[in-house]
Design a protein around this motif. Structure first.
Motif, PDB file in Angstrom:
ATOM      1  N   ALA A 472       0.653  -1.293   0.005  1.00 21.95           N
ATOM      2  CA  ALA A 472       0.031  -0.069  -0.036  1.00 21.95           C
ATOM      3  C   ALA A 472       0.780   1.215  -0.028  1.00 21.95           C
ATOM      4  N   LEU A 473       1.783   1.114   0.677  1.00 19.14           N
ATOM      5  CA  LEU A 473       2.959   2.377   0.819  1.00 19.14           C
ATOM      6  C   LEU A 473       3.551   2.674  -0.592  1.00 19.14           C
ATOM      7  N   ASP A 474       3.984   1.599  -1.024  1.00 17.77           N
ATOM      8  CA  ASP A 474       4.493   1.553  -2.448  1.00 17.77           C
ATOM      9  C   ASP A 474       3.699   2.095  -3.383  1.00 17.77           C
ATOM     10  N   ALA A 475       2.413   1.681  -3.497  1.00 17.69           N
ATOM     11  CA  ALA A 475       1.388   2.220  -4.383  1.00 17.69           C
ATOM     12  C   ALA A 475       1.205   3.639  -4.385  1.00 17.69           C
ATOM     13  N   VAL A 476       1.206   4.117  -3.160  1.00 17.74           N
ATOM     14  CA  VAL A 476       1.269   5.911  -3.120  1.00 17.74           C
ATOM     15  C   VAL A 476       2.416   6.570  -3.303  1.00 17.74           C
ATOM     16  N   GLY A 477       3.400   5.780  -3.716  1.00 16.19           N
ATOM     17  CA  GLY A 477       4.918   6.507  -3.752  1.00 16.19           C
ATOM     18  C   GLY A 477       5.791   6.532  -2.379  1.00 16.19           C
ATOM     19  N   LEU A 478       5.392   5.861  -1.343  1.00 15.59           N
ATOM     20  CA  LEU A 478       6.122   5.886  -0.266  1.00 15.59           C
ATOM     21  C   LEU A 478       6.655   4.825   0.182  1.00 15.59           C
ATOM     22  N   GLY A 479       7.167   3.983  -0.669  1.00 15.75           N
ATOM     23  CA  GLY A 479       7.937   2.739  -0.327  1.00 15.75           C
ATOM     24  C   GLY A 479       9.046   2.936   0.456  1.00 15.75           C
ATOM     25  N   HIS A 480       9.499   4.216   0.449  1.00 21.49           N
ATOM     26  CA  HIS A 480      11.171   4.513   0.975  1.00 21.49           C
ATOM     27  C   HIS A 480      10.780   4.396   2.608  1.00 21.49           C
ATOM     28  N   LEU A 481       9.541   4.582   3.051  1.00 19.51           N
ATOM     29  CA  LEU A 481       9.134   4.472   4.177  1.00 19.51           C
ATOM     30  C   LEU A 481       8.813   3.092   5.114  1.00 19.51           C
ATOM     31  N   VAL A 482       8.699   2.135   4.266  1.00 16.42           N
ATOM     32  CA  VAL A 482       8.423   0.802   4.517  1.00 16.42           C
ATOM     33  C   VAL A 482       9.698   0.188   5.615  1.00 16.42           C
ATOM     34  N   ALA A 483      10.814   0.625   5.476  1.00 16.76           N
ATOM     35  CA  ALA A 483      11.944   0.348   6.575  1.00 16.76           C
ATOM     36  C   ALA A 483      11.380   0.733   7.792  1.00 16.76           C
ATOM     37  N   GLY A 484      10.840   1.929   7.814  1.00 19.15           N
ATOM     38  CA  GLY A 484      10.405   2.730   9.195  1.00 19.15           C
ATOM     39  C   GLY A 484       9.143   2.465   9.909  1.00 19.15           C
ATOM     40  N   LEU A 485       8.608   1.204   9.355  1.00 25.07           N
ATOM     41  CA  LEU A 485       7.102   1.075   9.843  1.00 25.07           C
ATOM     42  C   LEU A 485       6.910   0.655  11.271  1.00 25.07           C
ATOM     43  N   SER A 486       8.063   0.424  11.841  1.00 26.24           N
ATOM     44  CA  SER A 486       8.171   0.011  13.318  1.00 26.24           C
ATOM     45  C   SER A 486       8.734   1.024  14.299  1.00 26.24           C
ATOM     46  N   VAL A 487       9.224   2.187  13.570  1.00 30.03           N
ATOM     47  CA  VAL A 487       9.608   3.271  14.042  1.00 30.03           C
ATOM     48  C   VAL A 487       8.422   4.258  14.842  1.00 30.03           C
ATOM     49  N   SER A 488       8.532   4.502  16.242  1.00 31.99           N
ATOM     50  CA  SER A 488       7.688   5.570  16.721  1.00 31.99           C
ATOM     51  C   SER A 488       8.181   7.025  16.550  1.00 31.99           C
ATOM     52  N   GLY A 489       7.160   7.891  16.495  1.00 33.05           N
ATOM     53  CA  GLY A 489       7.450   9.443  16.509  1.00 33.05           C
ATOM     54  C   GLY A 489       6.193  10.025  16.104  1.00 33.05           C
ATOM     55  N   ARG A 490       6.502  11.440  16.059  1.00 35.32           N
ATOM     56  CA  ARG A 490       5.438  12.398  15.707  1.00 35.32           C
ATOM     57  C   ARG A 490       5.370  12.708  14.142  1.00 35.32           C
ATOM     58  N   ALA A 497       2.411  17.549   4.086  1.00 36.92           N
ATOM     59  CA  ALA A 497       1.095  17.393   3.649  1.00 36.92           C
ATOM     60  C   ALA A 497       0.829  16.504   2.549  1.00 36.92           C
ATOM     61  N   SER A 498       1.930  16.412   1.683  1.00 35.51           N
ATOM     62  CA  SER A 498       1.613  15.411   0.546  1.00 35.51           C
ATOM     63  C   SER A 498       1.710  14.058   0.856  1.00 35.51           C
ATOM     64  N   GLU A 499       2.744  13.724   1.747  1.00 44.21           N
ATOM     65  CA  GLU A 499       3.059  12.443   2.217  1.00 44.21           C
ATOM     66  C   GLU A 499       1.949  11.868   3.359  1.00 44.21           C
ATOM     67  N   ARG A 500       1.509  13.003   4.177  1.00 45.18           N
ATOM     68  CA  ARG A 500       0.377  12.670   5.022  1.00 45.18           C
ATOM     69  C   ARG A 500      -0.877  12.146   4.404  1.00 45.18           C
ATOM     70  N   GLN A 501      -1.161  13.134   3.153  1.00 49.53           N
ATOM     71  CA  GLN A 501      -2.372  12.768   2.439  1.00 49.53           C
ATOM     72  C   GLN A 501      -2.174  11.338   1.686  1.00 49.53           C
ATOM     73  N   SER A 502      -0.781  10.948   1.182  1.00 54.49           N
ATOM     74  CA  SER A 502      -0.586   9.897   0.631  1.00 54.49           C
ATOM     75  C   SER A 502      -0.921   8.604   1.308  1.00 54.49           C
ATOM     76  N   ILE A 503      -0.740   8.661   2.695  1.00 54.46           N
ATOM     77  CA  ILE A 503      -0.908   7.743   3.849  1.00 54.46           C
ATOM     78  C   ILE A 503      -2.302   7.534   3.988  1.00 54.46           C
ATOM     79  N   ALA A 504      -3.149   8.568   3.770  1.00 51.87           N
ATOM     80  CA  ALA A 504      -4.572   8.551   3.937  1.00 51.87           C
ATOM     81  C   ALA A 504      -5.032   7.668   2.632  1.00 51.87           C
ATOM     82  N   PHE A 505      -4.416   7.722   1.400  1.00 55.42           N
ATOM     83  CA  PHE A 505      -4.870   6.721   0.506  1.00 55.42           C
ATOM     84  C   PHE A 505      -4.426   5.467   0.456  1.00 55.42           C
ATOM     85  N   ALA A 506      -3.263   5.216   1.266  1.00 50.29           N
ATOM     86  CA  ALA A 506      -2.488   3.913   1.279  1.00 50.29           C
ATOM     87  C   ALA A 506      -3.691   3.185   2.385  1.00 50.29           C
ATOM     88  N   ARG A 507      -4.216   3.872   3.371  1.00 55.23           N
ATOM     89  CA  ARG A 507      -5.038   3.151   4.029  1.00 55.23           C
ATOM     90  C   ARG A 507      -6.497   2.841   3.261  1.00 55.23           C
TER      91      ARG A 507
END
Length: 592
Positions: A472-490, A497-507
Motif C-alpha cells: 500500500a505504501l509503495d502504491a502511493v509513492g511512499l515505498g521508502h518509508l517501509v523500512a521505518g514502519l516499526s519506528v515511533s514518532g510524531r 502535507a503530501s506524504e500525510r495525504q498519501s498515507i490516507a490513500f494507502a489506508r
C-alpha cells in the motif's frame, strides 16, 4: 471566561458523579473499599477511646509517683499504639486504592462518552463547556477523586469520633450553676457545651469568610486551562511563528492570558489569608481552651490531674471533629468547584444525544444502503449557506461524482455536513451504511506512534499482513518509508502535507471501502505522487464510488469523475444555534 451554569445544585452534581461511576462498572469495587474503610475507621475510633481513657491512670501514676503502675501503663500504651499503627497503615492503603479506583472510574466514563462517534468534535463546538476537555478528564477527574475520598473519609471519621467522645466528655463533665437574677441554673455536661460553642463559632465564621473560594477555585481552573492551551498552541505552531517573526506577538498573547491567571490567584490569596486568620486563630486558642474551661473543677479539688488530662483529650477530640469543616473549607471549596466542572462536562456530553436547538432547522442524515443522495440540501452558518445546483442529486454504487466550487464557496462546510459533523440546515442526506465509506478531509490525520499504526488507522496493524502494508505504501509513492514502519514518532510533524495525504490513500487501499468521500484531498498531493494516486483510483480502487468535493481543476477534471454538480453559495442565515452551540448531526433524524 466563566464556567457555564448547569442548573445543577449539589444533589444534582453528586447524582451526575454517581451516574459516571455506574457507567464505569467499578461501583462494586468502590463499595467494597468503602465498607473496608468504615470497618477500619470504626476500629480506629474505638482504640482512640481506649487511648484517651489511658490518660487517667497514666497521669495518676505520675502524680502518685507509682513507678510499677507507670511501667504497666507504658506496656498498655505500646499495645494500643501498635494496633493503631496497623490500623493507620491499613487505612492509608485503602484510602489510596479508593482514590485510584475513583479516578479510573471517572476517567473511564468520561472518555467513553467523549469518544462516542462525533462527540469530541460536537462538544468542541458547544461554547466554553467544550474548551480544554483534556483538563476536565485529566486534572479535574484526578482532583475530584482525591478530594472526594479525602473529604468523605474525613467527614465520616470526624462524625464517628464526635459521637464517641461526646459520650466520654459528657460523662466526665461536671455541672455548673450559673446565678441569674436571684435564680441558679444548672448546666449539665458543661464541657460538651463549651466544645460545641467553640467549634460552632469557628465553623460559622470560617464559612462566612471562606465561601468565596468556591467560585474563585472554579475560575482559576478554567483560566489555568486556557493558559496551558496557549503554551501548547505556541509549541505546535513554532515553525509558523518563527517564519513570521511572531515571537513578540505570541509573548504578548501568552502574557495577557497568564495575567488573567494572576488576577484570580491574587483574589484567591486574599480570600485564603482572611480564612487563615480565622482557622489559625481558633487553632492556637484550642491549645488552652479545654484547660481554661475545666480549670474551675480542677482548682476546686473535685478533679485529679489524670481526670483533667482525660477531659482535655476528649474535649480536643470533640472540638477537632466539629472543626473538621473549619479546617477543610478551602478543600471543600475546591471540591465543589471541581465537581461542578466534571459533572457539567458529563451533562454536556450526555445532552449531545438529543441536542436539538429550539427554532433551528436541522439536516436529516441517514446511513443506509450503498448509494449517496441529497435532496433539498441547504447547509447553513451565519456567514454562508451552501446548496447544490441540482436537486435531487443521486450517485449509485461505484459512481464517481464531483461537487465543485471555487475557494470560499463552502466546500469544507459541505464535506462536514456529508460526513455527519454539521447539522444546521435543511434537506436530507443519505450516505452508504457505516463502514462502507471512507471520509478523507483536506488535512489527513496521522496519529503519533509507530508508522504502521498510522497507516492502518483506525484498525490495529494485526488486521493486515506486513506485505499488504508495504504494498500500500509503495502504491502511493511512499515505498521508502517501509523500512521505518516499526519506528515511533510524531509522523504528523516529520511528514509533509503530501506524504500525510498519501498515507490516507494507502489506508484506502488496505481498507477497500465501497466509497471514498474526499474534500480537496488530491489537491494536497505533489504532482508526481498525484499521478500514482490517480492510477490507484483507476486500478486497485476502481470498484469504489467517488464523491469528490473540490474546484474541478487538475486531476479532478482529467476523466476521474463521470459527472459533476456545482456548489451554490449564498449569504448566511442567522439561525439560533450560532448564539450558543452547533450540535452534531443526529443519526436517523427525520426530515424537518
Amino acid at each position: 471566561m466563566n464556567e457555564p451554569a448547569t442548573g445543577q445544585g449539589l444533589g444534582g452534581q453528586l447524582g451526575g458523579m454517581v451516574a459516571l461511576l455506574r457507567a464505569s462498572r467499578c461501583g462494586g469495587r468502590i463499595l467494597l473499599l468503602m465498607a473496608a474503610l468504615v470497618a477500619v475507621i470504626a476500629a480506629t475510633a474505638w482504640y482512640q477511646i481506649l487511648l484517651n481513657a489511658w490518660n487517667k491512670p497514666f497521669y495518676d501514676s505520675l502524680t502518685h509517683k507509682d513507678f510499677a503502675g507507670f511501667l504497666h501503663q507504658l506496656r498498655v500504651f505500646a499495645g494500643l499504639a501498635l494496633v493503631l499503627l496497623a490500623l493507620n497503615v491499613g487505612q492509608l492503603w485503602l484510602d489510596q486504592t479508593l482514590k485510584l479506583t475513583l479516578r479510573r472510574g471517572l476517567l473511564g466514563a468520561l472518555l467513553g462518552q467523549w469518544m462516542k462517534p462525533g462527540r469530541a468534535d460536537a462538544i468542541a463546538r458547544s461554547g466554553s463547556i467544550g474548551e480544554n476537555p483534556d483538563q476536565r478528564m485529566q486534572i479535574d477527574a484526578d482532583n475530584l477523586a482525591d478530594l472526594t475520598a479525602a473529604l468523605g473519609i474525613g467527614l465520616f471519621q470526624s462524625t464517628l469520633l464526635l459521637v464517641s467522645f461526646i459520650g466520654v466528655l459528657w460523662g466526665q463533665s461536671g455541672t455548673v450553676s450559673i446565678p441569674v437574677a436571684g435564680h441558679s441554673y444548672e448546666i449539665h455536661g458543661f464541657m460538651v457545651w463549651c466544645a460545641l460553642l467553640y467549634a460552632g463559632a469557628a465553623s460559622w465564621l470560617s464559612w462566612r469568610v471562606g465561601r468565596r473560594l468556591v467560585g474563585l477555585n472554579a475560575e482559576r481552573s478554567a483560566r489555568e486551562a486556557s493558559f496551558r492551551f496557549e503554551l501548547v498552541r505556541v509549541n505546535e505552531s513554532r515553525d509558523n511563528i518563527a517564519i513570521h517573526h511572531g515571537e513578540a506577538a505570541e509573548l504578548q498573547r501568552i502574557g495577557a492570558t497568564f495575567g488573567h491567571v494572576v488576577d484570580v490567584i491574587r483574589a484567591a490569596i486574599r480570600a485564603t489569608v482572611g480564612l487563615t486568620w480565622v482557622t489559625a486563630g481558633f487553632g492556637w486558642f484550642a491549645l488552652v481552651a479545654p484547660i481554661v474551661a475545666a480549670s474551675p473543677f480542677y482548682f476546686a479539688g473535685s478533679m485529679t490531674i489524670g481526670e483533667l488530662m482525660l477531659i482535655v483529650g476528649a474535649f480536643n477530640q470533640v472540638q477537632s471533629a466539629l472543626r473538621w469543616y473549619v479546617n477543610n473549607v478551602p478543600a471543600i471549596a475546591n471540591w465543589r468547584a471541581t465537581l461542578g466542572r466534571v459533572t457539567s462536562f458529563h451533562h454536556a456530553l450526555a445532552a449531545l444525544d438529543n441536542a436539538a436547538v429550539t427554532g433551528a432547522p436541522r439536516i436529516a442524515r441517514r446511513e443506509e444502503g450503498n448509494s449517496a443522495a441529497f435532496s433539498g440540501l441547504r447547509v447553513m452558518t451565519p456567514y454562508l449557506c451552501v446548496s447544490l445546483a441540482e436537486d435531487p442529486v443521486v450517485a449509485g454504487p461505484g459512481e464517481r461524482l464531483l461537487l465543485h466550487g471555487l475557494s470560499g464557496s463552502g466546500k469544507t462546510l459541505l464535506f462536514r455536513a456529508i460526513a455527519g459533523l454539521w447539522a444546521i440546515g435543511e434537506g436530507r442526506i443519505v450516505m452508504p451504511a457505516q463502514g462502507r465509506a471512507l471520509y478523507m478531509p483536506t488535512e489527513a490525520y496521522v496519529p503519533p506512534g509507530p508508522l504502521i499504526d498510522a497507516v492502518c488507522y483506525p484498525h490495529p496493524p494485526g488486521d493486515y499482513a506486513p506485505g499488504e502494508v508495504a504494498a500500500a505504501l509503495d502504491a502511493v509513492g511512499l515505498g521508502h518509508l517501509v523500512a521505518g514502519l516499526s519506528v515511533s514518532g510524531r509522523w504528523d510533524q516529520s511528514l509533509n502535507a503530501s506524504e500525510r495525504q498519501s498515507i490516507a490513500f494507502a489506508r484506502a487501499m488496505l481498507q477497500k471501502p465501497d466509497w471514498l468521500v474526499m474534500d480537496d484531498a488530491l489537491a494536497q498531493i505533489d504532482p508526481e505522487a498525484q499521478g500514482k494516486i490517480v492510477a490507484l483510483l483507476r486500478g486497485p480502487l476502481a470498484h469504489a464510488g467517488l464523491l469528490g468535493i473540490g474546484n474541478g481543476m487538475g486531476s479532478e477534471s482529467d476523466g476521474l469523475y463521470q459527472r459533476s454538480v456545482a456548489i451554490v453559495s449564498e449569504p448566511g442565515v442567522p439561525v439560533p444555534p450560532f448564539s450558543g452551540r452547533a450540535p452534531a448531526v443526529v443519526a436517523d433524524a427525520q426530515p424537518a
